[in-house]
Design a protein around this motif. Sequence first.
Motif, mmCIF file in Angstrom:
data_model
loop_
_atom_site.group_PDB
_atom_site.id
_atom_site.type_symbol
_atom_site.label_atom_id
_atom_site.label_comp_id
_atom_site.label_asym_id
_atom_site.label_seq_id
_atom_site.Cartn_x
_atom_site.Cartn_y
_atom_site.Cartn_z
ATOM 1 N N GLY A 9 0.803 -1.233 0.000
ATOM 2 C CA GLY A 9 0.000 0.000 0.000
ATOM 3 C C GLY A 9 0.834 1.281 0.000
ATOM 4 N N GLN A 10 2.153 1.151 0.169
ATOM 5 C CA GLN A 10 3.012 2.352 0.155
ATOM 6 C C GLN A 10 3.462 2.633 -1.285
ATOM 7 O OE1 GLN A 10 3.269 4.037 3.143
ATOM 8 N NE2 GLN A 10 1.769 2.441 3.609
ATOM 9 N N ASN A 11 4.252 3.701 -1.460
ATOM 10 C CA ASN A 11 4.877 3.993 -2.755
ATOM 11 C C ASN A 11 3.858 4.342 -3.849
ATOM 12 O OD1 ASN A 11 7.252 4.125 -4.427
ATOM 13 N ND2 ASN A 11 6.680 2.146 -5.309
ATOM 14 N N PHE A 12 2.681 4.840 -3.453
ATOM 15 C CA PHE A 12 1.641 5.202 -4.428
ATOM 16 C C PHE A 12 2.134 6.331 -5.331
ATOM 17 C CE2 PHE A 12 -1.783 7.833 -5.935
ATOM 18 C CZ PHE A 12 -2.811 6.967 -6.240
ATOM 19 N N GLN A 13 1.984 6.149 -6.626
ATOM 20 C CA GLN A 13 2.385 7.191 -7.584
ATOM 21 C C GLN A 13 1.314 7.375 -8.658
ATOM 22 O OE1 GLN A 13 6.637 6.326 -8.905
ATOM 23 N NE2 GLN A 13 6.274 4.736 -7.379
ATOM 24 N N ASP A 14 1.256 8.571 -9.190
ATOM 25 C CA ASP A 14 0.406 8.878 -10.345
ATOM 26 C C ASP A 14 1.139 9.990 -11.093
ATOM 27 O OD1 ASP A 14 -1.747 9.497 -12.134
ATOM 28 O OD2 ASP A 14 -3.187 8.852 -10.629
ATOM 29 N N LYS A 57 2.734 17.785 -17.735
ATOM 30 C CA LYS A 57 2.651 16.578 -16.893
ATOM 31 C C LYS A 57 4.044 16.158 -16.432
ATOM 32 C CE LYS A 57 2.890 12.241 -17.950
ATOM 33 N NZ LYS A 57 2.899 11.060 -18.774
ATOM 34 N N LEU A 58 4.174 15.840 -15.155
ATOM 35 C CA LEU A 58 5.456 15.338 -14.647
ATOM 36 C C LEU A 58 5.545 13.836 -14.897
ATOM 37 C CD1 LEU A 58 6.031 17.074 -11.190
ATOM 38 C CD2 LEU A 58 6.667 17.823 -13.487
ATOM 39 N N ASN A 59 6.589 13.414 -15.591
ATOM 40 C CA ASN A 59 6.752 11.976 -15.858
ATOM 41 C C ASN A 59 7.187 11.223 -14.604
ATOM 42 O OD1 ASN A 59 6.056 12.427 -18.448
ATOM 43 N ND2 ASN A 59 8.121 12.297 -19.295
ATOM 44 N N TRP A 60 8.039 11.878 -13.770
ATOM 45 C CA TRP A 60 8.532 11.197 -12.568
ATOM 46 C C TRP A 60 8.389 12.102 -11.343
ATOM 47 C CZ3 TRP A 60 12.153 10.368 -16.823
ATOM 48 C CH2 TRP A 60 11.942 9.123 -17.413
ATOM 49 N N VAL A 105 -0.830 26.019 -9.968
ATOM 50 C CA VAL A 105 -0.492 24.586 -9.945
ATOM 51 C C VAL A 105 -1.323 23.878 -8.874
ATOM 52 C CG1 VAL A 105 1.331 22.957 -9.256
ATOM 53 C CG2 VAL A 105 1.837 24.781 -10.894
ATOM 54 N N ARG A 106 -1.367 24.461 -7.690
ATOM 55 C CA ARG A 106 -2.084 23.796 -6.589
ATOM 56 C C ARG A 106 -3.593 23.771 -6.836
ATOM 57 N NH1 ARG A 106 0.858 22.002 -2.638
ATOM 58 N NH2 ARG A 106 2.959 22.803 -2.346
ATOM 59 N N ARG A 107 -4.141 24.865 -7.391
ATOM 60 C CA ARG A 107 -5.598 24.942 -7.604
ATOM 61 C C ARG A 107 -6.058 24.121 -8.801
ATOM 62 N NH1 ARG A 107 -9.089 27.180 -4.113
ATOM 63 N NH2 ARG A 107 -10.358 27.853 -5.862
ATOM 64 N N MET A 108 -5.218 24.033 -9.838
ATOM 65 C CA MET A 108 -5.636 23.362 -11.082
ATOM 66 C C MET A 108 -4.991 21.989 -11.227
ATOM 67 S SD MET A 108 -7.806 25.368 -12.548
ATOM 68 C CE MET A 108 -7.945 25.167 -14.319
ATOM 69 N N LEU A 109 -4.407 21.478 -10.160
ATOM 70 C CA LEU A 109 -3.739 20.178 -10.264
ATOM 71 C C LEU A 109 -4.750 19.088 -10.609
ATOM 72 C CD1 LEU A 109 -0.825 18.912 -9.704
ATOM 73 C CD2 LEU A 109 -2.021 17.793 -7.830
ATOM 74 N N SER A 110 -4.368 18.273 -11.538
ATOM 75 C CA SER A 110 -5.175 17.098 -11.869
ATOM 76 C C SER A 110 -4.219 15.908 -12.011
ATOM 77 C CB SER A 110 -5.956 17.358 -13.154
ATOM 78 O OG SER A 110 -6.885 16.327 -13.353
ATOM 79 N N ILE A 111 -4.758 14.786 -12.458
ATOM 80 C CA ILE A 111 -3.909 13.588 -12.541
ATOM 81 C C ILE A 111 -4.156 12.845 -13.846
ATOM 82 C CG2 ILE A 111 -3.461 13.006 -10.133
ATOM 83 C CD1 ILE A 111 -6.111 11.160 -10.635
ATOM 84 N N GLY A 112 -3.222 11.931 -14.138
ATOM 85 C CA GLY A 112 -3.360 11.139 -15.357
ATOM 86 C C GLY A 112 -4.238 9.920 -15.183
ATOM 87 N N TYR A 113 -4.806 9.715 -14.001
ATOM 88 C CA TYR A 113 -5.522 8.466 -13.673
ATOM 89 C C TYR A 113 -4.582 7.279 -13.863
ATOM 90 C CZ TYR A 113 -9.915 11.096 -13.740
ATOM 91 O OH TYR A 113 -10.918 11.995 -13.491
ATOM 92 N N HIS A 114 -3.385 7.397 -13.291
ATOM 93 C CA HIS A 114 -2.387 6.347 -13.451
ATOM 94 C C HIS A 114 -1.902 5.820 -12.096
ATOM 95 C CE1 HIS A 114 -1.336 8.454 -17.500
ATOM 96 N NE2 HIS A 114 -2.384 7.679 -17.603
#
Length: 397
Positions: free
Chosen positions: A121-126, A236-239, A320-329
């Motif tokens: 359950g650790q090391n969660f990334q998106d 998008k940040l790759n890493w 950045v903080r207000r409009m942050l979204s994710i890749g669903y990854h």
Amino acid sequence: MQLFHIKLCQEKRYNAPDLSTINGERHSASDAFLKPNLHRQNLRLQSHSQVIKILINGGRRAIGVMYIHNGKVKKVYARKEVILSAGAIDSPKLLLLSGIGPKEQLQTHGIRSVVDLKGVGQNFQDHPLVAGISYTTERNAENLIPMMYGGNSQRDYIRNRTGPLSVPFGVVGYFTVNLGVDPDPNVEDTLFLFQSVLMGTDFGLVGVSTYGYTREVFQDYLREQGGRTGFVITVKLNWPKSRGSVSLRSKNPMEAPVIDPNYLSHPDDVEMLLKSIKYALIIGNTTALKDGLGAKLYDKPLLGCKHLKHGSDDYWRCFVRRMLSIGYHPSGTCKMAPPSDPDGVVSPRLKVRGVEGLRVIDASIMPLITSSNLNAPTMMIGEKGASMIKEDWGYVE
Ligand SMILES: Cc1cc2nc3c(=O)[nH]c(=O)nc-3n(C[C@H](O)[C@H](O)[C@H](O)COP(=O)(O)OP(=O)(O)OC[C@H]3O[C@@H](n4cnc5c(N)ncnc54)[C@H](O)[C@@H]3O)c2cc1C
């Protein structure tokens, strides 16, 4: 502009996104791998079933799973091994429910510990992204709504499976660059994605919920884009360096786990997104876009950041903080690692540490998220996992 981009993509003059599609329709892993094999005697698909526990005997061997089907609890047993492929949220959840995970967390929920594995359950990334560097356009811009959804577009799609409706939500091209996360200049750490549709174009029907923006942000910031032509540069940040976690809310398998993505907890992620936005602004300011399309930055101050000088670093940090979204990854929560890594969950052959007859094969095993989107790499993990199972049981092709 959409047609212009499609033409460029077809001519391969810049990177057109690779799509898992056939005939203009998404082609899922189920369509590609499962459905063509349903006739096989050694495959039985039991749908509408939720696994609630992995059955582990006294010798610490996984022998089957317990699941709910039509409201009844049932069990199914494995002759050789159990393969867990429930994704980066549910694979760790099922391991935890089965007593495999950090002992303290299991104790809190009254679950008997089978193997004390602190990495579960650790090391969660998106992939964190900011999807809002918007430009309105004046020239070479078709009236977008009829162009996207009108009669010609529908005819094109129905007859030939081509045209704007065969491209996901206006995603038309991308490129990747090194902006400094990795010292190797050949490693591309940031992705720039071009969408020929403004976020507010659809009057808040799809885009806003896709990216998780609030109604307030839509009303105050995006609504004015409705019906206008333009494009968006998504960064998008790759890493990313931030790490989150998935843990149990309770021992009730029907309850969703606690997902703490912890996005932007590492300050470098904010600074990298700031850097990426500055890069996007340089692109938006090029003669090709300014003179060719009449591109103009959509510079309405963002709700929540209006107290900051528009265009300053602090304004964009706030953006950045207000409009942050994710890749669903979601990925990384059952990390593959060598025995020397105390946070590892599965071995390089995807076997769960400390238990016999149990593998995890899905996006959760990624130690580090891939730089690309996850669908294709996850299918690759599935293919590789299948090959390793065949090797280990002596089925050589
Ligand atoms: C909205 C969205 C859009 C995406 N778009 C793209 C894209 O355009 N390109 C791209 O590359 N990637 C995309 N992704 C990411 C990609 O789909 C995932 O990274 C990939 O599917 C991960 O595969 P997986 O096998 O790890 O998990 P999943 O695909 O999530 O598979 C897990 C499966 O296990 C099942 N399951 C879970 N728990 C249980 C249980 N207890 N009992 C029985 N079954 C269970 C689930 O129903 C699911 O079928 C998208 C993801 C989302 C959510």
